[in-house]
Enzyme design. Sequence first.
Site, short mmCIF file in Angstrom:
data_model
loop_
_atom_site.label_atom_id
_atom_site.label_comp_id
_atom_site.label_asym_id
_atom_site.label_seq_id
_atom_site.Cartn_x
_atom_site.Cartn_y
_atom_site.Cartn_z
N LYS A 148 4.24 3.89 -7.10
CA LYS A 148 3.06 4.02 -7.95
C LYS A 148 2.95 2.89 -9.00
O LYS A 148 3.90 2.13 -9.19
CB LYS A 148 3.08 5.38 -8.63
CG LYS A 148 2.94 6.55 -7.66
CD LYS A 148 2.95 7.87 -8.40
CE LYS A 148 2.75 9.05 -7.46
NZ LYS A 148 2.76 10.32 -8.23
N TYR A 166 -6.67 11.24 -2.22
CA TYR A 166 -6.27 12.48 -2.90
C TYR A 166 -7.34 13.57 -2.81
O TYR A 166 -7.32 14.53 -3.59
CB TYR A 166 -5.92 12.19 -4.36
CG TYR A 166 -4.60 11.49 -4.51
CD1 TYR A 166 -3.40 12.16 -4.28
CD2 TYR A 166 -4.53 10.15 -4.86
CE1 TYR A 166 -2.18 11.50 -4.41
CE2 TYR A 166 -3.31 9.49 -4.98
CZ TYR A 166 -2.14 10.18 -4.76
OH TYR A 166 -0.93 9.54 -4.87
N ASN A 194 5.41 9.24 -12.20
CA ASN A 194 6.71 9.62 -11.66
C ASN A 194 7.18 8.69 -10.55
O ASN A 194 8.01 9.06 -9.73
CB ASN A 194 6.71 11.09 -11.21
CG ASN A 194 5.72 11.38 -10.11
OD1 ASN A 194 5.21 10.48 -9.45
ND2 ASN A 194 5.45 12.65 -9.88
N HIS A 200 5.25 8.64 -4.49
CA HIS A 200 4.58 9.71 -3.75
C HIS A 200 5.23 9.74 -2.38
O HIS A 200 5.58 8.71 -1.83
CB HIS A 200 3.09 9.40 -3.59
CG HIS A 200 2.43 10.21 -2.52
ND1 HIS A 200 1.85 11.44 -2.78
CD2 HIS A 200 2.28 9.99 -1.18
CE1 HIS A 200 1.37 11.93 -1.63
NE2 HIS A 200 1.61 11.06 -0.66
N GLU A 225 -1.83 10.45 6.13
CA GLU A 225 -1.63 9.47 5.05
C GLU A 225 -1.24 8.10 5.60
O GLU A 225 -1.71 7.07 5.09
CB GLU A 225 -0.56 9.99 4.08
CG GLU A 225 -1.02 11.19 3.29
CD GLU A 225 0.05 11.77 2.38
OE1 GLU A 225 -0.31 12.64 1.56
OE2 GLU A 225 1.23 11.36 2.45
#
Length: 140
Positions: A11, A51, A114, A117, A128
Amino acid sequence: MEKQRTLSILKPDATRRNITGKINAKIETSGLRIIAQKRLHLSLSQAQAFYAVHAERSFFGELCQFMISGPVVVQVLEGDDAIAKYRDIMGATNPANAKEGTIRQEFAESIEANSVHGSDSLENAAREIAFFFSEMEIVS
């Protein structure tokens, strides 16, 4: 054990801090192979499409804004039980609850930032991966 593929996204918080190599080292030492990888900057429409499953949730807008705040590194990982293995390596979504030695425990800044993913099922992994990669880009 079943050989599987899963999607990994490093990320914007990870790319901003230049720790993608450290995260990749943890992935590879776990026995997973990175069989496709590219760095890109998502547009808002791409983040919203990726998303879309979370579109009705309260955090959707913030998540999309965060994911377009800087470059990401998208990857296809392959290995025995890759989905479960990568989820174990990532650690809990909330870094405060992540086990010692996991990516999120070591590198995450917050629940949102975080660092990584990972796909949560075979079906989502296939969807994905296809979102970001053609079969020609995946070298097993």
